[in-house]
Scaffold this active site. Structure first.
Site: not given
Ligand code: B16
Ligand code: MG
Length: 212
Positions: A8-10, A44, A113-114, A144, A168-169, A16
């Site tokens: 995942d990104l953020d 998130k 990423s979303a 997601k 994932e966060d 971010t």
């Protein structure tokens, strides 16, 4: 047998999530709603449109479709102003080492990423070349917790879901990975991220010796 890792990104690669919070908080204040940290946790991994729908529900506010579109654009402009200032120093702890180790071990990496801004952010932090596949919100129709983001990433890499681990966060992201038939490792507080097989504080804590 695990063959690839999907990130995942953020909140996993860079913080971010904090910029999203600042921008949503500013917009929510216009609706006379004070967005809390707990609210932000629930946003998130949630798409931009769905995030605004939830905030309007919390604020008990009704706006016109035109205003809705305009507010999405304003929120994104505030967010991108903060992203503009980002650079390689904004990677979360352990990300560089994680990527280098994966490359050394020839383990393919994908991004799931979303965010519609995923490629912009990856360019800013200098990591766009590290991924063999990138899936963002513009390539999928269901965000997601639907698994489409991650199953698309696995497909692009050429692997089945059971051959991938997702990092994932967000709770929505963990649910997406599990319902897509993948293993999930959570970055963050175990109480917020139920269902993951392992909880770590950042990618630097991942032990590649456990890869299989
Ligand atoms: P954008 P991720 C998600 O990214 C964020 O966690 C979520 O807070 C945000 O609303 C969503 O992207 C959409 O982002 O407005 O940039 O399209 O965690 O899935 O990498
Ligand atoms: Mg995230």
């Amino acid at each position: 047998m695990i063959k690839a890792l999907i990130l995942d990104l953020d909140g996993v690669i860079c913080d971010t999530a904090h910029f999203h919070y600042i921008a949503w908080k500013r917009l929510a204040a216009e609706y006379e709603y004070e967005l809390s940290e707990a609210d932000n946790e629930a946003l998130k991994g949630v798409s931009r449109v769905d995030s605004l729908i939830r905030i309007l529900q919390w604020a008990k506010k009704d706006i016109s479709p035109e205003q809705f579109e305009q507010d999405l654009l304003r929120k994104n402009a505030w967010y991108l102003d903060m992203v503009e200032e980002m650079g390689p120093n904004d990677l979360l702890p352990g990300v560089s080492t994680f990527v280098e180790t994966a490359q050394k071990l020839q383990i393919p990496l994908a991004l799931g990423s979303a965010s519609k801004n995923a490629r912009t952010v990856l360019n800013k932090v200098g990591l766009i070349q590290a991924f063999q596949a990138i899936v963002d919100a513009s390539q999928i129709s269901r965000g997601k917790p639907d698994p489409e983001t991650f199953t698309t990433a696995a497909k692009l890499l050429g692997f089945g879901p059971n051959e991938c681990i997702v990092f994932e966060d967000s709770l929505a992201g963990i649910q997406a990975a599990l319902s897509g038939g993948m293993r999930a490792i959570a970055i963050g507080k175990p109480s917020d991220l139920l269902g993951a097989e392992l909880h770590i504080n950042n990618l630097g804590e991942y032990n590649f010796a456990d890869f299989q």
